[in-house]
Design an enzyme around this catalytic site. Sequence first.
Site, PDB file in Angstrom:
ATOM      1  CB  SER A 135      -0.975  -0.054   1.178  1.00 37.62           C
ATOM      2  OG  SER A 135      -2.009   0.898   1.025  1.00 37.62           O
ATOM      3  CG  HIS A 171      -5.483  -1.285  -1.402  1.00 37.19           C
ATOM      4  ND1 HIS A 171      -5.033  -2.463  -0.872  1.00 37.19           N
ATOM      5  CD2 HIS A 171      -4.866  -0.282  -0.702  1.00 37.19           C
ATOM      6  CE1 HIS A 171      -4.184  -2.201   0.120  1.00 37.19           C
ATOM      7  NE2 HIS A 171      -4.064  -0.884   0.232  1.00 37.19           N
TER       8      HIS A 171
END
Length: 244
Positions: A135, A171
């Site tokens: 991330s 994501h």
Amino acid sequence: MPAEVPTIVATSGGWTRRELGGIDWAGTAHLAVELARVPRDRAPRVTYLGTAGGDQRSWAGEVHAAGERAGFRTTVLDLFPMPSVPDVAAQVLGSDVVWVGGGSVANLLAVWRVHGLDGVFARAWEAGVVLGGVSAGSICWFTGGTTDSFGPELRPVTDGLGLLPYGNGVHYDSEARRRPLVHELVASGVLGETHCSDDGVGLVYQGTELVEAVAEVPGKGAYVVRREGPGVVETRVEPRLLRP
């Protein structure tokens, strides 16, 4: 024996939840260790940075426990309230793998620059230390990407370390706004060519070349988004499924 060429493993994965509680290092993190070519007569030296999450001590404990189960020699490098090691550069450069956790990529970049880590990571990458993360720990290596660092509404960040000359979308399959925002940013020129990963997928770079995508779970994808005319073209990159 460092990695043969500068190597980055940028992911929307890296962790798996244990049935009995806690976390374990998942396939993409183990791949990073494999690419570091660690001699068999010692444990891999893995340095973890949780800067993006504010150096949470409870999470650091989980990371240490996961490292012990994996057979890693794990050091958690905190920067709050001060560096947790006497020589930050020596710690990074003496690692086989540096793994960066998720959270606020905007805050991470600001704090790293205050401590001179932007230059340290460039030196480590060139020296064969494998860099990786999830991330925010993925976006940081690129020119920028999409982030919730500034609030619940996703916005662009464009001041990444730039070791990889692309944007990064994390994501991609689990947060509805990620894909359309990447397309908007590439179409408008805010981001250049952008490489994206579904949850559980890692992107492996040697030098600045994307050499493969890998997945910790089946059915996931990676994507390259390029500007074409007034719009964009998205190309799926099929990942290699990692062994559990």
